[in-house]
Scaffold this motif. Structure first.
Motif, PDB file in Angstrom:
ATOM      1  N   GLY A 107       2.361  11.988  19.086  1.00  0.00           N
ATOM      2  CA  GLY A 107       1.919  11.567  17.761  1.00  0.00           C
ATOM      3  C   GLY A 107       2.377  10.148  17.474  1.00  0.00           C
ATOM      4  N   THR A 108       2.213   9.729  16.241  1.00  0.00           N
ATOM      5  CA  THR A 108       2.632   8.386  15.845  1.00  0.00           C
ATOM      6  C   THR A 108       4.148   8.360  15.634  1.00  0.00           C
ATOM      7  N   LYS A 109       4.695   7.170  15.551  1.00  0.00           N
ATOM      8  CA  LYS A 109       6.129   7.003  15.297  1.00  0.00           C
ATOM      9  C   LYS A 109       6.506   7.672  13.968  1.00  0.00           C
ATOM     10  N   GLU A 110       5.691   7.498  12.953  1.00  0.00           N
ATOM     11  CA  GLU A 110       5.948   8.078  11.630  1.00  0.00           C
ATOM     12  C   GLU A 110       5.932   9.604  11.694  1.00  0.00           C
ATOM     13  N   GLN A 111       4.946  10.167  12.406  1.00  0.00           N
ATOM     14  CA  GLN A 111       4.872  11.616  12.559  1.00  0.00           C
ATOM     15  C   GLN A 111       6.116  12.144  13.272  1.00  0.00           C
ATOM     16  N   MET A 112       6.549  11.424  14.307  1.00  0.00           N
ATOM     17  CA  MET A 112       7.706  11.849  15.098  1.00  0.00           C
ATOM     18  C   MET A 112       8.973  11.821  14.252  1.00  0.00           C
ATOM     19  N   GLU A 113       9.136  10.786  13.437  1.00  0.00           N
ATOM     20  CA  GLU A 113      10.315  10.690  12.565  1.00  0.00           C
ATOM     21  C   GLU A 113      10.342  11.850  11.574  1.00  0.00           C
TER      22      GLU A 113
END
Length: 90
Positions: free
Chosen positions: A47-53
């Motif tokens: 996923g995206t960096k934001e999703q992962m965070e």
């Protein structure tokens, strides 16, 4: 972003994989979650960096009252394939 996560603690026999699946789908990640023979749980997440965070934040404090996360080993792994959805591996 492709992440390999290994979660230790009280994460088997308590519905941890299912709640992890629900979180991943809610956030929009693809990948897999599976139990390991050593009692840990391995997650491959895409996923995206934001999703992962967002996923990591939720993973550290499971909504499942029976699960307890002691440690999450994580690293980016570009060899993880592109999944179409998130699945629990049995």
């Amino acid at each position: 972003m492709k992440m390999h996560l290994n979660v230790t603690g009280r994460v088997q026999g308590v519905g941890f994989r299912y709640t992890t699946y629900q979180m991943a789908v809610e956030i929009g990640l693809t990948g897999t979650v599976k139990n390991e023979d050593d009692g840990s749980v391995t997650i491959e997440a895409v996923g995206t960096k934001e999703q992962m965070e967002q996923f990591l934040t939720k993973l550290k404090k499971p909504q499942n009252p029976f699960a307890k996360v002691s440690h999450i080993e994580q690293y980016e792994d570009p060899t993880i394939k592109d999944y179409n959805q998130f699945n629990v591996v049995y």
